[in-house]
Design an enzyme around this catalytic site. Sequence first.
Site, PDB file in Angstrom:
ATOM      1  N   LYS A 210     -44.597 -28.881 -89.159  1.00  0.00           N
ATOM      2  CA  LYS A 210     -43.846 -30.096 -89.466  1.00  0.00           C
ATOM      3  C   LYS A 210     -43.137 -30.000 -90.834  1.00  0.00           C
ATOM      4  O   LYS A 210     -42.121 -30.645 -91.054  1.00  0.00           O
ATOM      5  CB  LYS A 210     -44.769 -31.310 -89.467  1.00  0.00           C
TER       6      LYS A 210
HETATM    7  C1  LIG Z   1     -46.706 -31.468 -83.831  1.00  0.00           C
HETATM    8  C2  LIG Z   1     -47.436 -30.237 -83.446  1.00  0.00           C
HETATM    9  C3  LIG Z   1     -47.252 -29.642 -82.184  1.00  0.00           C
HETATM   10  C4  LIG Z   1     -46.369 -30.247 -81.127  1.00  0.00           C
HETATM   11  O1  LIG Z   1     -45.012 -30.216 -81.474  1.00  0.00           O
HETATM   12  P1  LIG Z   1     -43.950 -31.149 -80.712  1.00  0.00           P
HETATM   13  O2  LIG Z   1     -42.679 -30.979 -81.434  1.00  0.00           O
HETATM   14  O3  LIG Z   1     -44.497 -32.540 -80.797  1.00  0.00           O
HETATM   15  O4  LIG Z   1     -43.902 -30.671 -79.313  1.00  0.00           O
HETATM   16  C5  LIG Z   1     -47.913 -28.465 -81.931  1.00  0.00           C
HETATM   17  N1  LIG Z   1     -48.753 -27.905 -82.837  1.00  0.00           N
HETATM   18  C6  LIG Z   1     -48.963 -28.459 -84.045  1.00  0.00           C
HETATM   19  C7  LIG Z   1     -49.907 -27.805 -84.987  1.00  0.00           C
HETATM   20  C8  LIG Z   1     -48.309 -29.620 -84.397  1.00  0.00           C
HETATM   21  O5  LIG Z   1     -48.508 -30.172 -85.601  1.00  0.00           O
END
Ligand SMILES: *Cc1c(COP(=O)(O)O)cnc(C)c1O
Length: 497
Positions: free
Chosen positions: A113
């Site tokens: 993120k």
């Molecule tokens: C948010 C997240 C995901 C999923 O990503 P999306 O964009 O919501 O599909 C997968 N793995 C981790 C560690 C995340 O923080």
Amino acid sequence: MNYRSTRNSALKVTSAHAITKGLSDEGGLFVPESIPQFTKDELLAMCDKSYADRAYDIFSRLLTDFTPEEVRHCVDSAYNDKNFDTDNIAEISHLLTGTYVLELWHGPTCAFKDMALQILPYLLTTSAKKTVDGKEIAILVATSGDTGKAALEGFKDVDGTSITVFYPEDGVSRMQKRQMTTQEGKNVHVCAVKGNFDDCQNGVKAIFTDNAFADKLAQNNILLSSANSINWGRLAPQIVYYVSTYVELVKNKEVEFGEKINIVVPTGNFGNILAAYYAKLMGIPVNKLICASNSNNVLTDFINTGIYDRNRKFFTTVSPSMDILISSNLERLLYHLSGDNDAVINDWFGKLKTDGKYEISADVKAKVSELFYAGCCNDEDTKATIKDTFDKYSYLLDTHTAVAVKVYEDYRKNTGDETKTVIASTANPYKFSGAVYEAVGGVIDTDDEFEIIDRLEKQTNTKMPAPLAATKNKEVRFTGSVEKQEMPGVVLDFLKS
Ligand SMILES: *Cc1c(COP(=O)(O)O)cnc(C)c1O
């Protein structure tokens, strides 16, 4: 280039407007009206550029209402060695020949993120200056764990903004909770919700579409915005690392220019994998986009049948950031694949709201099948994959990335496809140390997270990243927990304080 709403194609707004608003008034998501494409020469020229410079090239084409200086300011403020522990920003590791792990967790919160949330505050404050100059921006976030912390780090003490984060009380890892409840900064607020991630997300969406609530805030010169992956300012930065990875692989002579690659993404809200789809549209040669889910396999069923049905049991898994039954960004994909047909999107997503279920048309289903492969992996297989991968390659996966690795192994077995493949690694394993430690054979007989981390370090000869180590001695600032219907009150109280 303008942006349209998935639920009203007639609406045309600038990227600054799309980023400031987050969600369109009628509930649609903003999408580019046309996707810019890079030529071979433009992509080859990126080989010798830094990550920030590659990001500059991409944003210049997507955010055409930003001046070159503004784009420069955004990319340089985000993608530097102060915020990331590697000059490359994203790292590429090898498992087997031709199987690459794209490590997207070298930022301040150790999850992917950060790739978007380190730049979003700059995109947003730049956008707000163009559209609503002088207003204070109140960011609302629903998080399954990683977004919340990454957004808090991105927005803390950014002038003209404040941020409120809601997380499911029992739906995040201990480390995720610690990271959020110890967050520093004078413009931040964190609150637990008695419910799951969908309750948090629906609660936030309800606040966004409540006009009376918006009026109340407007009287105080405050505008609501979102840092969730429904915001275009979250998605655009995610396109960058797929483009950058491809040119990096070309530069390192791992792939020849033009050679197709598979991209595997552990998926929840469908944001990360959608960014890979946009990278493909912008000119990156992609064979299959492989969508990996945990036991909450609503997307696996959807991609295999064309029926999206959220009426099913919700599982709390060892990969909590993927514990999601409504994948919001799918709406963007279906809008593009249906030929910008806002009527069918209103129909399908209306049905999702009323019946929890919709079925797409045969022609859109055929396009989905052409682009995507989908599979899922339960907790037991997730842990077995962590152990296996560690035993074979001495590489320690986190629980989310392990889901992707397992689904990819199944894909390869089922299809015999030997195309070179990039697996998106979305978190550092130490964010989920309990499950990872169990996976490599450890026994958990203590509540002390740092004791477990200590043992995991010794057993695997790896190191906890510095930002996680730093949470150990921080004070817990936020202990509140509310029912879903109390969420608007929490936001108002914080903004008035
Ligand atoms: C948010 C997240 C995901 C999923 O990503 P999306 O964009 O919501 O599909 C997968 N793995 C981790 C560690 C995340 O923080």
